[in-house]
Design an enzyme around this catalytic site. Sequence first.
Site, PDB file in Angstrom:
ATOM      1  N   VAL A 154      33.211  -7.517  31.232  1.00  0.00           N
ATOM      2  CA  VAL A 154      34.231  -6.477  31.075  1.00  0.00           C
ATOM      3  C   VAL A 154      33.880  -5.544  29.927  1.00  0.00           C
ATOM      4  O   VAL A 154      33.840  -4.319  30.085  1.00  0.00           O
ATOM      5  CB  VAL A 154      35.620  -7.114  30.840  1.00  0.00           C
ATOM      6  N   TYR A 155      33.622  -6.108  28.763  1.00  0.00           N
ATOM      7  CA  TYR A 155      33.348  -5.294  27.575  1.00  0.00           C
ATOM      8  C   TYR A 155      32.091  -4.451  27.755  1.00  0.00           C
ATOM      9  O   TYR A 155      32.087  -3.243  27.481  1.00  0.00           O
ATOM     10  CB  TYR A 155      33.213  -6.218  26.366  1.00  0.00           C
ATOM     11  N   ASN A 156      31.025  -5.076  28.243  1.00  0.00           N
ATOM     12  CA  ASN A 156      29.774  -4.333  28.415  1.00  0.00           C
ATOM     13  C   ASN A 156      29.903  -3.224  29.448  1.00  0.00           C
ATOM     14  O   ASN A 156      29.301  -2.157  29.305  1.00  0.00           O
ATOM     15  CB  ASN A 156      28.644  -5.283  28.812  1.00  0.00           C
ATOM     16  N   THR A 158      32.467  -1.386  30.012  1.00  0.00           N
ATOM     17  CA  THR A 158      33.112  -0.232  29.397  1.00  0.00           C
ATOM     18  C   THR A 158      32.186   0.467  28.408  1.00  0.00           C
ATOM     19  O   THR A 158      32.182   1.700  28.323  1.00  0.00           O
ATOM     20  CB  THR A 158      34.422  -0.628  28.687  1.00  0.00           C
TER      21      THR A 158
END
Length: 246
Positions: A154-156, A158
Site C-alpha cells: 500500500v505505502y509503496n 502511493t
Amino acid sequence: MSTTEPRVAIVTGGSRGIGRQVAERLAADGMAVVVNYAGNQAEADAAVAAITERGGRAIAVRADVADLDAVANLFDTAERTFGGVDVVAHLAGVMTAPTPIADTDFEVLDRVHRTNIRGTFAVAQQAAKRVRDGGAVIMTSTSVLGLNLPGYGVYNATKGAVEAITMILARELRGRDITVNTVAPGPTATALFLDGKDQETIDRMAQQPPLERLGQPEDIAEVVAFLAGPARWVNGQVLRANGGIV
C-alpha cells in the site's frame, strides 16, 4: 518580488517530524514560511513560535491536503500574507502498519491513497499554477520503494505515484525556471517511523546503512533546503537520503 523581499515557502505537514525541521530550516535560510497542518494546532503554533523567536516570519494554516478547496485556500493565504509562493515542500503523508497485499483492508488502502496520492496531486496542481518563476517544488517519497519489502504494498504504491507525479510535473513546467524534485528518506527517527516498532526492530534498521544510524529529521531538512535554494540544476530527480541503504 523585489530583491529585498524574502522568498516564501509552504511546508505541508510542517507541524512536526521532518516537516517541522524543514520549516525551521527554510526559515533559517531567510524564507517566510507557511506551516501547514492537518489537525494539531498546538504543534503548528509551536513550530511558528520556534521560527518567530529566532527572528523569522511564519504563520500556521490548517488544511487537509486532499481537500481541493482547502489546498487552494492554503496557497491563497500564503499569497495574501507574504505576497506569493516560491517554494513548496510537500511533507504531508501517512503510512500504515506493514500488511501483505493478500490481507490488505481496502478502507486502509483508500485512506493512504487519499492523503499520499490525491493530496500530492492537489498540492502539485496548485504549485503548478501558483509558484513564481525561479521557484522550487519538493515532494516526498521513501527509500523503502527501492527495497520492495513484503508488507509495504500500500505505502509503496502511493509513493511510486508521488515519484511519477514529480517527473511529469518537472516536464510540464518547461520554460518556467521551476525545479521539481522528490526526496526519498530512509529510516528516520520520527514518530511516523518509530510508532509500532519494538527496540530490536529499530536497532536492526539503524544498522542497515553503512553510516550505522537512523536518519534524523535535520538530515532530510538539509536535502530539502538544498533543493529549495542553491540546487537550480537539479530537476526531475529523486534524491534518496538514506545513509547508503540503496
